[in-house]
Design a protein around this motif. Structure first.
Motif, PDB file in Angstrom:
ATOM      1  N   LEU A 209      -0.363  -3.702 -13.860  1.00  0.00           N
ATOM      2  CA  LEU A 209       0.279  -4.992 -13.622  1.00  0.00           C
ATOM      3  C   LEU A 209       0.205  -5.255 -12.120  1.00  0.00           C
ATOM      4  CD1 LEU A 209       1.868  -7.472 -14.530  1.00  0.00           C
ATOM      5  CD2 LEU A 209       3.969  -6.156 -14.209  1.00  0.00           C
ATOM      6  N   HIS A 210      -0.773  -6.078 -11.732  1.00  0.00           N
ATOM      7  CA  HIS A 210      -0.973  -6.377 -10.317  1.00  0.00           C
ATOM      8  C   HIS A 210      -0.057  -7.511  -9.893  1.00  0.00           C
ATOM      9  CE1 HIS A 210      -4.439  -3.730 -10.023  1.00  0.00           C
ATOM     10  NE2 HIS A 210      -4.912  -4.282 -11.116  1.00  0.00           N
ATOM     11  N   LEU A 211       0.616  -7.311  -8.780  1.00  0.00           N
ATOM     12  CA  LEU A 211       1.471  -8.332  -8.189  1.00  0.00           C
ATOM     13  C   LEU A 211       0.843  -8.752  -6.868  1.00  0.00           C
ATOM     14  CD1 LEU A 211       5.286  -8.523  -7.963  1.00  0.00           C
ATOM     15  CD2 LEU A 211       3.984  -8.606  -5.848  1.00  0.00           C
ATOM     16  N   ARG A 212       0.567 -10.050  -6.726  1.00  0.00           N
ATOM     17  CA  ARG A 212       0.014 -10.590  -5.491  1.00  0.00           C
ATOM     18  C   ARG A 212       1.113 -11.335  -4.750  1.00  0.00           C
ATOM     19  NH1 ARG A 212      -4.694 -15.075  -5.642  1.00  0.00           N
ATOM     20  NH2 ARG A 212      -2.943 -16.287  -6.475  1.00  0.00           N
ATOM     21  N   ILE A 213       1.462 -10.835  -3.584  1.00  0.00           N
ATOM     22  CA  ILE A 213       2.509 -11.456  -2.795  1.00  0.00           C
ATOM     23  C   ILE A 213       1.899 -12.002  -1.503  1.00  0.00           C
ATOM     24  CG2 ILE A 213       3.152  -9.188  -1.824  1.00  0.00           C
ATOM     25  CD1 ILE A 213       6.016 -10.300  -1.548  1.00  0.00           C
ATOM     26  N   GLN A 214       2.216 -13.247  -1.204  1.00  0.00           N
ATOM     27  CA  GLN A 214       1.745 -13.913   0.011  1.00  0.00           C
ATOM     28  C   GLN A 214       2.954 -14.296   0.854  1.00  0.00           C
ATOM     29  OE1 GLN A 214      -0.646 -17.232  -1.259  1.00  0.00           O
ATOM     30  NE2 GLN A 214      -2.248 -15.950  -2.148  1.00  0.00           N
ATOM     31  N   VAL A 215       2.883 -13.988   2.144  1.00  0.00           N
ATOM     32  CA  VAL A 215       3.995 -14.266   3.053  1.00  0.00           C
ATOM     33  C   VAL A 215       3.464 -15.006   4.281  1.00  0.00           C
ATOM     34  CG1 VAL A 215       5.303 -12.253   2.285  1.00  0.00           C
ATOM     35  CG2 VAL A 215       3.746 -12.044   4.244  1.00  0.00           C
ATOM     36  N   VAL A 216       4.351 -15.740   4.948  1.00  0.00           N
ATOM     37  CA  VAL A 216       4.018 -16.498   6.150  1.00  0.00           C
ATOM     38  C   VAL A 216       4.824 -15.922   7.310  1.00  0.00           C
ATOM     39  CG1 VAL A 216       3.982 -18.765   7.240  1.00  0.00           C
ATOM     40  CG2 VAL A 216       3.560 -18.558   4.786  1.00  0.00           C
ATOM     41  N   ASP A 217       4.131 -15.613   8.424  1.00  0.00           N
ATOM     42  CA  ASP A 217       4.810 -15.015   9.573  1.00  0.00           C
ATOM     43  C   ASP A 217       5.279 -16.084  10.559  1.00  0.00           C
ATOM     44  OD1 ASP A 217       2.555 -15.833  10.950  1.00  0.00           O
ATOM     45  OD2 ASP A 217       1.675 -13.840  11.082  1.00  0.00           O
ATOM     46  N   VAL A 219       4.060 -17.245  13.345  1.00  0.00           N
ATOM     47  CA  VAL A 219       3.078 -18.163  13.927  1.00  0.00           C
ATOM     48  C   VAL A 219       2.393 -19.010  12.861  1.00  0.00           C
ATOM     49  CG1 VAL A 219       2.647 -16.728  15.932  1.00  0.00           C
ATOM     50  CG2 VAL A 219       1.287 -16.385  13.870  1.00  0.00           C
ATOM     51  N   GLY A 220       2.845 -18.904  11.614  1.00  0.00           N
ATOM     52  CA  GLY A 220       2.297 -19.732  10.550  1.00  0.00           C
ATOM     53  C   GLY A 220       1.097 -19.155   9.844  1.00  0.00           C
ATOM     54  N   ASP A 221       0.706 -17.904  10.143  1.00  0.00           N
ATOM     55  CA  ASP A 221      -0.402 -17.275   9.440  1.00  0.00           C
ATOM     56  C   ASP A 221       0.091 -16.738   8.095  1.00  0.00           C
ATOM     57  OD1 ASP A 221      -1.895 -17.854  11.626  1.00  0.00           O
ATOM     58  OD2 ASP A 221      -1.985 -15.795  12.397  1.00  0.00           O
ATOM     59  N   THR A 222      -0.786 -16.789   7.102  1.00  0.00           N
ATOM     60  CA  THR A 222      -0.449 -16.321   5.765  1.00  0.00           C
ATOM     61  C   THR A 222      -1.130 -14.989   5.498  1.00  0.00           C
ATOM     62  OG1 THR A 222      -0.285 -18.605   4.991  1.00  0.00           O
ATOM     63  CG2 THR A 222      -0.442 -16.892   3.310  1.00  0.00           C
ATOM     64  N   HIS A 223      -0.342 -14.009   5.065  1.00  0.00           N
ATOM     65  CA  HIS A 223      -0.841 -12.671   4.768  1.00  0.00           C
ATOM     66  C   HIS A 223      -0.646 -12.387   3.281  1.00  0.00           C
ATOM     67  CE1 HIS A 223      -0.925 -11.629   9.142  1.00  0.00           C
ATOM     68  NE2 HIS A 223       0.067 -12.504   9.163  1.00  0.00           N
ATOM     69  N   GLU A 224      -1.504 -11.534   2.760  1.00  0.00           N
ATOM     70  CA  GLU A 224      -1.482 -11.244   1.320  1.00  0.00           C
ATOM     71  C   GLU A 224      -1.676  -9.758   1.075  1.00  0.00           C
ATOM     72  OE1 GLU A 224      -3.837 -13.621  -1.754  1.00  0.00           O
ATOM     73  OE2 GLU A 224      -5.041 -11.784  -1.637  1.00  0.00           O
ATOM     74  N   ARG A 225      -0.967  -9.256   0.076  1.00  0.00           N
ATOM     75  CA  ARG A 225      -1.199  -7.893  -0.403  1.00  0.00           C
ATOM     76  C   ARG A 225      -1.064  -7.879  -1.916  1.00  0.00           C
ATOM     77  NH1 ARG A 225       0.951  -1.943   1.649  1.00  0.00           N
ATOM     78  NH2 ARG A 225      -0.531  -0.802   0.337  1.00  0.00           N
ATOM     79  N   ILE A 226      -1.970  -7.142  -2.549  1.00  0.00           N
ATOM     80  CA  ILE A 226      -1.966  -6.990  -4.006  1.00  0.00           C
ATOM     81  C   ILE A 226      -1.612  -5.543  -4.320  1.00  0.00           C
ATOM     82  CG2 ILE A 226      -3.332  -7.144  -6.113  1.00  0.00           C
ATOM     83  CD1 ILE A 226      -5.085  -9.201  -4.721  1.00  0.00           C
ATOM     84  N   LEU A 227      -0.577  -5.344  -5.106  1.00  0.00           N
ATOM     85  CA  LEU A 227      -0.163  -3.991  -5.462  1.00  0.00           C
ATOM     86  C   LEU A 227      -0.083  -3.853  -6.969  1.00  0.00           C
ATOM     87  CD1 LEU A 227       3.215  -3.871  -6.268  1.00  0.00           C
ATOM     88  CD2 LEU A 227       3.248  -4.794  -3.954  1.00  0.00           C
ATOM     89  N   ASP A 228      -0.371  -2.667  -7.435  1.00  0.00           N
ATOM     90  CA  ASP A 228      -0.265  -2.345  -8.852  1.00  0.00           C
ATOM     91  C   ASP A 228       1.118  -1.752  -9.095  1.00  0.00           C
ATOM     92  OD1 ASP A 228      -0.486  -1.583 -11.465  1.00  0.00           O
ATOM     93  OD2 ASP A 228      -2.135  -0.173 -11.177  1.00  0.00           O
ATOM     94  N   CYS A 229       1.947  -2.488  -9.806  1.00  0.00           N
ATOM     95  CA  CYS A 229       3.325  -2.049 -10.031  1.00  0.00           C
ATOM     96  C   CYS A 229       3.408  -0.751 -10.825  1.00  0.00           C
ATOM     97  CB  CYS A 229       4.111  -3.147 -10.742  1.00  0.00           C
ATOM     98  SG  CYS A 229       4.319  -4.664  -9.784  1.00  0.00           S
ATOM     99  N   LEU A 230       2.348  -0.415 -11.565  1.00  0.00           N
ATOM    100  CA  LEU A 230       2.363   0.790 -12.406  1.00  0.00           C
ATOM    101  C   LEU A 230       1.600   1.942 -11.771  1.00  0.00           C
ATOM    102  CD1 LEU A 230       1.781  -0.809 -15.932  1.00  0.00           C
ATOM    103  CD2 LEU A 230       3.925  -0.449 -14.696  1.00  0.00           C
ATOM    104  N   LYS A 231       1.100   1.775 -10.572  1.00  0.00           N
ATOM    105  CA  LYS A 231       0.331   2.832  -9.933  1.00  0.00           C
ATOM    106  C   LYS A 231       1.206   4.050  -9.684  1.00  0.00           C
ATOM    107  CE  LYS A 231      -2.824   3.675  -6.082  1.00  0.00           C
ATOM    108  NZ  LYS A 231      -3.463   3.081  -4.883  1.00  0.00           N
ATOM    109  N   GLY A 232       0.762   5.191 -10.159  1.00  0.00           N
ATOM    110  CA  GLY A 232       1.513   6.422  -9.998  1.00  0.00           C
ATOM    111  C   GLY A 232       2.444   6.754 -11.134  1.00  0.00           C
ATOM    112  N   ALA A 233       2.667   5.805 -12.044  1.00  0.00           N
ATOM    113  CA  ALA A 233       3.630   6.049 -13.123  1.00  0.00           C
ATOM    114  C   ALA A 233       3.146   7.116 -14.097  1.00  0.00           C
ATOM    115  CB  ALA A 233       3.912   4.753 -13.874  1.00  0.00           C
ATOM    116  N   ARG A 234       1.814   7.312 -14.194  1.00  0.00           N
ATOM    117  CA  ARG A 234       1.251   8.281 -15.127  1.00  0.00           C
ATOM    118  C   ARG A 234       0.904   9.613 -14.466  1.00  0.00           C
ATOM    119  NH1 ARG A 234      -0.960   3.261 -15.814  1.00  0.00           N
ATOM    120  NH2 ARG A 234      -0.500   2.210 -17.781  1.00  0.00           N
ATOM    121  N   GLU A 235       1.176   9.718 -13.175  1.00  0.00           N
ATOM    122  CA  GLU A 235       0.858  10.958 -12.475  1.00  0.00           C
ATOM    123  C   GLU A 235       1.889  12.030 -12.815  1.00  0.00           C
ATOM    124  OE1 GLU A 235      -1.802  11.462 -10.803  1.00  0.00           O
ATOM    125  OE2 GLU A 235      -2.535   9.400 -10.891  1.00  0.00           O
TER     126      GLU A 235
END
Length: 257
Positions: A209-217, A219-235
């Motif tokens: 389940l990938h979650l893409r979050i975009q934020v504004v700092d 100076v008005g630049d937009t940053h993005e990170r995509i994380l897998d909410c389930l990463k590591g759950a099966r380890e």
């Protein structure tokens, strides 16, 4: 639980979770850069024109003098300094989006622990949430390259897709709605803001389940990170420690002389 898909079934290509800048503020980045390029072009014109003979400068278009050299040099220095200062400040206020996941108790009905995922801002300045989207990957889903834009779902659309496979909200999972403008405060700690909680059944039914979050700092630049909410759950190293029945107390054995 095996982290690989069953034999003979295609596996979705992993999505990169590296943070990246996806948009710059046009007024604070593009405008100073355009001004700098314009002044450099004028400087080149004046240098070439100044090295021509008087007879050549008497004809068009070399008769055109755009700007005297001294004020041009001053403006060029100011524009170059503004571009460099803006770049340095943008690097200073750039967020550091991080995430953390672990098994916790009491988040969903039942005795089993649930997988909880949260995000935080490890930068030096606050940022505001611009947009949050989701991308659901089940066993057998194929992804040949980057995720197409129309494949990202809103929170409501994600709930509808999960309901289609029999997963129920508030029982099998819980997603947190982060509205536009929600501040990710730079607290300097590792305290996270929860974005979702998932049961063991959810982890068995959904590959990622990938979650893409975009934020504004600032100076008005937009940053993005995509994380897998389930990463590591099966380890195995992240397996939950379930509360089992208490071990029977040892009964002392009498000894005789």
């Amino acid at each position: 639980m095996n982290n690989s898909a069953p034999s003979g079934r295609p596996v979705a290509v992993p999505v990169s979770d590296a943070q990246r800048r996806i948009r710059r503020n046009p007024w604070l980045f593009t405008a100073p850069l355009v001004l700098l390029c314009l002044l450099v072009a004028i400087l080149v014109w004046e240098v070439v024109r100044g090295n021509l003979s008087e007879a050549t400068r008497a004809h068009w278009p070399w008769r055109l003098q755009l700007m005297p050299e001294e004020p041009l040099a001053s403006l060029l220095a100011v524009a170059a300094g503004a571009v460099v200062a803006r770049a340095q400040y943008a690097r200073t206020v750039r967020p550091m989006l991080g995430w953390r996941s672990e098994y916790v108790a009491g988040e969903l009905p039942g005795e089993s622990k649930a997988w909880s995922t949260g995000v935080f801002n490890g930068g030096q300045h606050n940022v505001g949430v611009h947009r949050v989207d989701y991308f659901v990957v089940r066993d057998g889903d194929v992804l040949d390259g980057p995720v197409p834009e129309d494949a990202w779902l809103s929170l409501r659309e994600t709930g509808e897709r999960l309901a289609a496979v029999g997963l129920r909200p508030a029982r099998d999972y819980r997603l947190v709605w982060l509205g536009t403008g929600f501040p990710l405060v730079a607290t300097g700690t590792y305290e996270t803001i929860s974005v979702g909680v998932f049961s063991k059944r959810f982890i068995e039914e959904v590959r990622a389940l990938h979650l893409r979050i975009q934020v504004v700092d600032s100076v008005g630049d937009t940053h993005e990170r995509i994380l897998d909410c389930l990463k590591g759950a099966r380890e195995p190293v992240a397996a939950p420690v379930e509360q089992g029945p208490a071990a029977p107390a040892a009964v002392p054995v009498p000894r005789f002389p």
